[in-house]
Design a protein around this motif. Structure first.
Motif, PDB file in Angstrom:
ATOM      1  N   GLY A 411      -2.580 -28.567  -3.557  1.00  0.00           N
ATOM      2  CA  GLY A 411      -2.794 -29.104  -4.834  1.00  0.00           C
ATOM      3  C   GLY A 411      -2.060 -30.253  -5.446  1.00  0.00           C
ATOM      4  O   GLY A 411      -2.146 -30.983  -6.485  1.00  0.00           O
ATOM      5  N   GLU A 414      -3.049 -33.241  -4.314  1.00  0.00           N
ATOM      6  CA  GLU A 414      -4.373 -33.529  -4.334  1.00  0.00           C
ATOM      7  C   GLU A 414      -4.774 -34.450  -6.072  1.00  0.00           C
ATOM      8  O   GLU A 414      -4.531 -35.345  -6.270  1.00  0.00           O
ATOM      9  N   GLU A 487       0.255 -27.045 -14.765  1.00  0.00           N
ATOM     10  CA  GLU A 487      -0.767 -26.495 -14.056  1.00  0.00           C
ATOM     11  C   GLU A 487      -2.072 -25.507 -14.861  1.00  0.00           C
ATOM     12  O   GLU A 487      -1.486 -25.606 -16.256  1.00  0.00           O
ATOM     13  N   HIS A 488      -3.457 -25.533 -14.962  1.00  0.00           N
ATOM     14  CA  HIS A 488      -4.128 -25.424 -15.926  1.00  0.00           C
ATOM     15  C   HIS A 488      -3.755 -23.884 -16.610  1.00  0.00           C
ATOM     16  O   HIS A 488      -3.005 -22.770 -15.859  1.00  0.00           O
ATOM     17  N   SER A 505      -7.718 -34.406 -12.920  1.00  0.00           N
ATOM     18  CA  SER A 505      -7.791 -32.748 -13.289  1.00  0.00           C
ATOM     19  C   SER A 505      -8.201 -32.266 -11.596  1.00  0.00           C
ATOM     20  O   SER A 505      -9.162 -33.573 -11.657  1.00  0.00           O
ATOM     21  N   GLY A 506      -7.658 -31.596 -11.035  1.00  0.00           N
ATOM     22  CA  GLY A 506      -8.025 -31.275  -9.956  1.00  0.00           C
ATOM     23  C   GLY A 506      -7.849 -29.312 -10.204  1.00  0.00           C
ATOM     24  O   GLY A 506      -8.130 -28.943 -10.658  1.00  0.00           O
ATOM     25  N   HIS A 507      -8.271 -28.967  -8.762  1.00  0.00           N
ATOM     26  CA  HIS A 507      -8.397 -27.863  -8.536  1.00  0.00           C
ATOM     27  C   HIS A 507      -7.186 -26.722  -9.082  1.00  0.00           C
ATOM     28  O   HIS A 507      -7.557 -25.334  -9.764  1.00  0.00           O
ATOM     29  N   GLN A 508      -5.917 -26.747  -9.522  1.00  0.00           N
ATOM     30  CA  GLN A 508      -4.899 -26.714  -9.997  1.00  0.00           C
ATOM     31  C   GLN A 508      -3.824 -27.513 -11.122  1.00  0.00           C
ATOM     32  O   GLN A 508      -3.779 -26.285 -11.451  1.00  0.00           O
ATOM     33  N   GLU A 510      -3.799 -30.751 -14.258  1.00  0.00           N
ATOM     34  CA  GLU A 510      -4.350 -31.254 -14.820  1.00  0.00           C
ATOM     35  C   GLU A 510      -3.625 -33.044 -15.236  1.00  0.00           C
ATOM     36  O   GLU A 510      -2.061 -31.826 -15.889  1.00  0.00           O
TER      37      GLU A 510
END
Length: 536
Positions: A411, A414, A487-488, A505-508, A510
């Motif tokens: 993450g 990424e 982190e989100h 934004s990424g999966h972990q 922003e």
């Protein structure tokens, strides 16, 4: 060496053991491996990026100074090479540094082989002497073994701790010549230093001057060291062997180079308040204590003394220059005794050790060569005894509880790749000190706080970031922030002032971008717009 294959095999053998920390880094961290096995390594890539993204194509500002007005004053050709690989060619920073490190290690190993061949003469096989220089160390591990044997606890874990824990800086100061190739940039410096010494010993003073210029334009510590060695060494060489050995032009050339070097680092750079502030941070009494210095130099010191006692006045023409190199390196690595400390340990990186080793090698090789059928066994024994420090250090570094080096989770990698791909610039704020530091290496942003010793007001900025995240405290300093990496779900409204929108934004993670003009994302991509806190 008659065979080119044998010569190549020796060059490879000299550096292969030092690949172990990198193999451990790759194997143990797997997808998280960055290629950086030591904290300072990303810093050099950040400097290189700054040449192309904040500089003028040749010079760069401090990448950890978030001010858009940070002066573009630093010029180093090796940093340019690092930046070109990352910014112009798009190579991953860790991969680019490690590729350079492989080439530098081989160049250093070959330079060392040529130095060894020169000092021991054509009639002696250089294999043992060369490996002794590349693998040899001091008596740290043997001292640790003795401490363990004489102590109350004799368990195997305590043995490992005793043998590995004696070196200064956990061994990363690389007090022995060969170990320095584990650090890519040190490999470059040591290769240039080795070739420079060889050129001087062969009387090729123009080549020595050119190599000193290259090294002086690469690193302040090693640059000062090589120029000082040439200035003093050429005088000693001339006094010992007559004016025909050293042309008259050598002295004004070397001392002129020293004047130019000092003019840049001590006069020009100090015209800028931001650099003077960094100088204050860098003025640290990092030094190798007397006991550690003796343990690191004892073996090669015995070899050198043996040669001087054995040969007396017939020691050969190389010894005066090597003795000068030893004295200069020793003085610089202890300069805190007569002036303000500027991290004196930086001058110790195997240079004084190598000088003693090269002085002593002819006597060691000659004595072992007289042992007839026992010479191979004795040579192997000496090599094992001398190499134990490096064996223990490599094992501890590679197999310790913590994998060597800096890791990036998927993450994290990424979101940094996304910031880089979108071309975001401006001042980035994040709670994670590691990500904040790496942001300048992997992206074009300016971290609010980056490298511990290269960020202006580093501790003040650390406290502000901590108070901002944990207490929601926001002061005037917050107005210069353009991007927030978080982190989100970890950021509450109390942490923000002004208008923000999600820029990436990424999966972990922003990235929030401050809205200053019509769109935060467009502002972040467009570049300089003027005004407080605007983007660079």
């Amino acid at each position: 060496m008659k065979s080119k294959v044998s010569r190549l095999a020796l060059v490879l053998a000299g550096v292969l053991p030092y690949a172990l920390p990198y193999l451990a880094h790759l194997i143990r961290l797997q997808a998280g491996a960055t290629g950086f096995i030591q904290y300072d390594q990303p810093y050099y890539l950040a400097n290189g990026r700054a040449i192309f993204e904040r500089g003028n194509g040749l010079a760069y500002p401090n990448p950890y100074d978030p001010s858009p007005d940070a002066p573009v004053i630093y010029v180093q050709w090796l940093i340019w090479v690092l930046g070109a690989g990352v910014s112009a060619l798009g190579v991953d920073p860790g991969v680019w540094l490690d590729l350079l490190g492989i080439l530098a290690a081989l160049a250093c190993s070959y330079a060392t082989l040529r130095l060894v061949e020169w000092v021991i003469g054509d009639g002696t096989d250089p294999g043992f002497a060369f490996l002794l220089v590349m693998w040899g160390g001091g008596i740290f591990a043997w001292h640790g073994l003795w401490t363990w044997l004489s102590g109350p606890e004799r368990s195997l874990p305590s043995l490992g701790t005793a043998m590995a824990g004696a070196e200064s800086g956990l061994g990363w100061w690389c007090l022995f010549w060969g170990r320095n190739v584990v650090l890519p940039l040190e490999g470059v410096y040591h290769a240039l230093m080795g070739w420079c010494w060889l050129a001087a010993l062969r009387g090729r003073w123009a080549l020595a001057l050119g190599l000193a210029v290259l090294l002086g334009a690469t690193h302040p510590f090693t640059g000062a060291q090589v120029i000082a060695i040439l200035c003093v060494g050429s005088i000693v060489f001339r006094l010992a062997w007559g004016p025909e050995r050293v042309p008259a032009w050598v002295f004004p050339a070397f001392w002129g180079l020293l004047a130019v070097f000092a003019g840049y680092y001590l006069a020009f750079l100090n015209l800028f308040p931001s650099h003077r502030a960094l100088q204050e941070v860098w003025s640290l009494a990092w030094r190798i204590d007397g006991a550690s210095w003796l343990r690191s130099h004892l073996l090669v010191g015995v070899f050198a003394a043996w040669r001087l006692i054995k040969d007396g006045r017939n020691v050969g023409r190389d010894v005066p220059f090597l003795a000068a190199a030893f004295v200069v390196s020793l003085a610089l690595s202890n300069h805190d005794l007569f002036m303000r400390a500027r991290q004196p340990a930086h001058f110790s990186r195997g240079y004084s050790w190598l000088a003693l080793a090269l002085i002593g090698l002819p006597a060691v090789c000659e004595t072992i060569g007289r042992l007839g059928t026992r010479r191979k066994a004795v040579a192997a024994f000496v090599l094992v005894v001398a190499s134990l420090d490096n064996v223990v250090w490599l094992a501890t570094t590679s197999l310790g509880a913590e994998p060597p080096g800096i890791a990036l989770k998927p993450g994290e990698r990424e979101i940094l790749a996304t910031i880089n791909r979108l071309g975001f610039r401006g001042v980035l704020l994040t709670e994670d000190a590691r990500l904040s530091y790496l942001a300048a290496t992997y992206t074009a942003v300016r971290p609010y706080r980056g490298h511990d010793y290269n960020t202006p007001d580093s501790e003040l900025r650390r406290a502000r970031v901590r108070d901002w995240f944990w207490k929601g405290e926001i002061g005037p300093w917050f107005d210069e922030v353009d991007l927030i990496l978080v982190e989100h779900g970890r950021l509450a409204a109390r942490h923000l002032r002004g208008r923000w929108e999600v820029a990436a934004s990424g999966h972990q993670f922003e990235v929030l971008g401050r809205v200053r003009l019509p769109s935060a994302v467009e502002t972040l991509r467009r570049g300089p717009t003027g005004g407080s806190g605007q983007l660079n």
